[in-house]
Design an enzyme around this catalytic site. Structure first.
Site, PDB file in Angstrom:
ATOM      1  CB  SER A 124     -97.331 -12.487  73.976  1.00  0.00           C
ATOM      2  OG  SER A 124     -97.603 -13.870  74.229  1.00  0.00           O
ATOM      3  CG  ASP A 138     -94.943  -9.181  71.686  1.00  0.00           C
ATOM      4  OD1 ASP A 138     -94.882  -8.051  71.182  1.00  0.00           O
ATOM      5  OD2 ASP A 138     -94.920 -10.229  71.013  1.00  0.00           O
ATOM      6  CG  HIS A 139     -98.515  -7.601  69.890  1.00  0.00           C
ATOM      7  ND1 HIS A 139     -98.884  -6.631  68.983  1.00  0.00           N
ATOM      8  CD2 HIS A 139     -97.463  -8.227  69.341  1.00  0.00           C
ATOM      9  CE1 HIS A 139     -98.089  -6.674  67.943  1.00  0.00           C
ATOM     10  NE2 HIS A 139     -97.202  -7.642  68.133  1.00  0.00           N
ATOM     11  CD  GLU A 160     -98.711  -3.236  65.950  1.00  0.00           C
ATOM     12  OE1 GLU A 160     -98.868  -3.702  64.815  1.00  0.00           O
ATOM     13  OE2 GLU A 160     -98.602  -3.943  66.966  1.00  0.00           O
ATOM     14  CD  GLU A 164     -97.684 -11.866  68.513  1.00  0.00           C
ATOM     15  OE1 GLU A 164     -96.825 -12.189  69.343  1.00  0.00           O
ATOM     16  OE2 GLU A 164     -97.478 -11.068  67.600  1.00  0.00           O
ATOM     17  CG  HIS A 167     -98.115 -10.600  64.142  1.00  0.00           C
ATOM     18  ND1 HIS A 167     -99.064  -9.691  64.535  1.00  0.00           N
ATOM     19  CD2 HIS A 167     -96.933 -10.127  64.600  1.00  0.00           C
ATOM     20  CE1 HIS A 167     -98.479  -8.719  65.203  1.00  0.00           C
ATOM     21  NE2 HIS A 167     -97.195  -8.966  65.261  1.00  0.00           N
ATOM     22  CG  HIS A 210     -94.355  -5.695  65.695  1.00  0.00           C
ATOM     23  ND1 HIS A 210     -94.913  -6.371  66.756  1.00  0.00           N
ATOM     24  CD2 HIS A 210     -93.814  -4.566  66.217  1.00  0.00           C
ATOM     25  CE1 HIS A 210     -94.728  -5.673  67.860  1.00  0.00           C
ATOM     26  NE2 HIS A 210     -94.059  -4.567  67.557  1.00  0.00           N
ATOM     27  CB  SER A 264     -91.511 -15.313  61.319  1.00  0.00           C
ATOM     28  OG  SER A 264     -91.201 -15.265  62.698  1.00  0.00           O
ATOM     29  CG  ASN A 298     -91.415  -8.087  68.228  1.00  0.00           C
ATOM     30  OD1 ASN A 298     -90.492  -7.414  68.640  1.00  0.00           O
ATOM     31  ND2 ASN A 298     -92.664  -7.887  68.615  1.00  0.00           N
ATOM     32  CG  ASP A 309     -93.741 -16.035  69.057  1.00  0.00           C
ATOM     33  OD1 ASP A 309     -93.154 -16.967  69.633  1.00  0.00           O
ATOM     34  OD2 ASP A 309     -94.931 -15.765  69.258  1.00  0.00           O
ATOM     35  CB  THR A 310     -93.559 -17.693  63.569  1.00  0.00           C
ATOM     36  OG1 THR A 310     -94.708 -16.879  63.871  1.00  0.00           O
ATOM     37  CG2 THR A 310     -94.001 -18.892  62.763  1.00  0.00           C
TER      38      THR A 310
END
Length: 340
Positions: free
Chosen positions: A53, A95-96, A161, A169, A212, A249, A252, A271, A273-274
């Site tokens: 990211s 990423d983003h 997106e 995020e 997110h 997206h 999590s 995706n 991440d968390t």
């Protein structure tokens, strides 16, 4: 195997779409988390995606300069060397990236990869994400058209997106409300602007209630069945079956059924991440609490070097995060699906 070539990355995505599975896209912020991600994919015998990211790239660039491009390039170059020792194909992704960071992140990276391609090499990254979800759809797609053309010239896949993902995020945040659901009209306008492959391949992060970060079940209403409505609406207008490569997206904390429904409806990338952040940090915290006297120089003592050596707790962190990556591949049906 080395980092995936453009041809291999396209094959990876085609296989996922046909087989109704998806690749975990694991955010990394260091050589340690990169090692953990690669280890997890290898142990699961799954190809996969590693992504950086803007905040991760800034962190990788060092707190002295905080240069995102330097950080991203450094870890990507490291990954190209390291991945050769792993029996799986890995795609590198950014990423983003919102509008105000394009000139400091994605555009320079696209230019760098185009120079590599013109010199007969493969691009440094295999895909980049443009996050225009904070812009109007018209402005979002106008910028996406420009970036898609540049990405195609560099043999890179673009991720877009088109509508907001809730939560926060890297400083980009959206409220949790009805705007978190992409409409068929949004999808049709996207196809009209970006085409359906003839202008360059792109991944579509459509919104179906995604958020997110960390949330408890019931706080967010996910509607992965919406992806089928979007695909059917575009297919009816343009005559192309399964027109999009969807991205999940804010995955999590999702339920197993929500994930399976998303896979059945065209998701090829999810995706994560968390959950992997927590998996990496949890054993480190446990180690510090259990070895309090050793990791701190208490009352003038010197502690126990074996307990505060970063390799000691770093190995625990790597193993835990790798196990979470394996779990993700199993949830997304990519385990055992590597290209041989």
């Amino acid at each position: 195997m080395p980092i995936a070539t453009p041809e291999v990355y396209n094959e990876m995505l085609d296989r996922a779409k046909a087989g109704k599975f998806a690749y975990p896209a694991i955010n990394v912020t260091s050589s340690q988390t990169l090692n953990a991600a690669l280890r997890g994919f290898a142990e699961a015998e799954s190809d996969g995606i590693v992504q950086i990211s803007t905040g991760g790239a800034e962190f990788l660039g060092g707190q002295y300069s905080k240069d995102m491009v330097t950080g991203a390039v450094a870890l990507a170059e490291y990954a190209h060397i390291l991945a050769e020792k792993y029996p799986v194909n890995i795609a590198l992704h950014t990423d983003h990236c919102p509008k105000d960071k394009l000139d400091g992140y994605v555009r320079p990276l696209l230019a760098l990869s185009r120079k590599r391609v013109e010199a007969g090499l493969n691009p440094l990254f295999q895909s980049h994400m443009w996050d225009g979800s904070a812009e109007t759809l018209a402005d979002n797609l106008e910028i996406a058209q420009e970036l898609l053309e540049q990405a195609r010239a560099a043999k890179i896949i673009l991720e877009v997106e088109i509508t907001p993902t809730g939560g926060e995020e890297d400083g980009v945040s959206h409220e949790i409300n009805d705007s978190l659901y992409t409409t068929v009209e949004d999808a049709i306008r996207t196809a009209e602007a970006l085409g359906l492959g003839e202008k360059g391949r792109y991944l579509l992060a459509a919104s179906f209630g995604n958020v997110h970060g960390v949330y408890k079940p019931g706080n967010v209403v996910l509607r992965p069945e919406l992806l089928k409505e979007l695909a059917d609406g575009v297919s009816a207008k343009f005559g192309k079956a399964a027109p999009f490569d969807f991205v999940f997206h804010g995955g999590s904390g999702s339920t197993e059924q929500e994930i399976l429904t998303a896979l059945d409806n065209g998701v090829v990338k999810m995706n994560i991440d968390t959950d992997t952040q927590y998996a990496f940090t949890r054993p480190v915290a446990a180690h510090m609490f259990k070895n309090y006297d050793g990791v701190l120089k208490v009352d003038g003592e010197v502690g126990d070097k074996k307990t505060y050596d970063p390799r000691t707790w770093g190995k625990l962190a790597e193993a835990s995060m790798a196990a979470r990556v394996v779990e993700a591949t199993q949830n997304l049906r990519s385990a055992g699906n590597r290209i041989k």
